[in-house]
Write a protein that holds these residues in place. Sequence first.
Motif, mmCIF file in Angstrom:
data_model
loop_
_atom_site.group_PDB
_atom_site.id
_atom_site.type_symbol
_atom_site.label_atom_id
_atom_site.label_comp_id
_atom_site.label_asym_id
_atom_site.label_seq_id
_atom_site.Cartn_x
_atom_site.Cartn_y
_atom_site.Cartn_z
ATOM 1 N N THR A 56 3.468 -26.840 -42.608
ATOM 2 C CA THR A 56 4.870 -27.055 -42.249
ATOM 3 C C THR A 56 5.817 -26.698 -43.396
ATOM 4 O OG1 THR A 56 4.530 -29.397 -42.807
ATOM 5 C CG2 THR A 56 4.414 -28.790 -40.480
ATOM 6 N N GLY A 61 6.181 -33.225 -40.231
ATOM 7 C CA GLY A 61 5.424 -32.776 -39.077
ATOM 8 C C GLY A 61 5.100 -33.926 -38.145
ATOM 9 N N ASN A 82 2.955 -29.396 -34.928
ATOM 10 C CA ASN A 82 3.929 -28.360 -35.266
ATOM 11 C C ASN A 82 3.498 -27.618 -36.521
ATOM 12 O OD1 ASN A 82 4.616 -30.765 -36.863
ATOM 13 N ND2 ASN A 82 6.411 -29.600 -37.532
ATOM 14 N N GLY A 92 5.352 -21.936 -34.089
ATOM 15 C CA GLY A 92 6.061 -23.196 -34.256
ATOM 16 C C GLY A 92 5.230 -24.373 -33.801
ATOM 17 N N ALA A 93 4.129 -24.065 -33.101
ATOM 18 C CA ALA A 93 3.271 -25.131 -32.576
ATOM 19 C C ALA A 93 1.812 -24.729 -32.735
ATOM 20 C CB ALA A 93 3.578 -25.395 -31.105
#
Length: 301
Positions: A56, A61, A82, A92-93
Amino acid sequence: MNRPRLIAAAATLASLTVWAPAHAAEQPPEPEMASYALDIEAKVLSDRRTNGLSDTYIGPGAELTFNYAHESGLIAYLQLGNVAKESFPDGGATAVAAVGYRWGNPSGWHFGVGLAQEMFPGAKVNDAPRNPFVDPTDTVNTRFDTTFGVFEFGYGIIEARYLLVASKDFRGNNTAVVCGSAAMTAEAEGDVTYSKAVECYGRGYHNSRGSQLLQVEARIPVRSDTKILTHLGYTAVQNFSFLNTLDYKFGVIHNRWGFEFEADVVGGIMRDRYYAKTLNSSGDIKQIDRMGLIVSVAKKF
């Protein structure tokens, strides 16, 4: 680069026996009731790390994890979380799904085998040159999804896990992505020699199938509501030994008010830390393997 987790869930076999009076007709046996456990956990963290590296970009997160265990030994795992676009472009995921089988004595020796798939929807690097110094038109598209074979073993509170990468790439690590990242770092730092990138591309084009990960962890109880967490791991990236990383985590887990609070010192030691430098869209650089204090709060349902 980062790590699938198969978590044990204890299950107890329940059965129902009906006794009939001696003069009554014999009753058919009651069917056995399948026993299983399903745990759901929601968690927020100040930084999401996998194998010591921040997914992240050293930012907060969240995770939602499902653990299923059947009395037969079948286990299943799903985690949603994430990730940052800096490490996973256009993503993003992430989702990690795993199935397996576990056997043995939870208080003694126990083992498990399984398969895991780590997915990064939308994350990709398109049209990256295999070697821009030789032929910039020879490009490749890369996704970050990774398939693992998993073997677990442990004794009591000591848990170990070995993972072998079966997909073409381990979290997108191939020459086009790894060396391209080194080139972007050189440009951001004003290194006109591009020495790291030139050296990287000069090795020829490689993928990272066959990468291996080993993780050993223990949660040591100090009282009924508190445990000490110790974790050591090692990631060996096939064909990219300069990415090999030793990671560690040491912390405290405390349960109170129905929540699990955790504070850990976490970090990684990459063999060549130049490759742990990650750029954002503004050209700023963060060292994603750096040591940091990570706090989290989790709630089980």
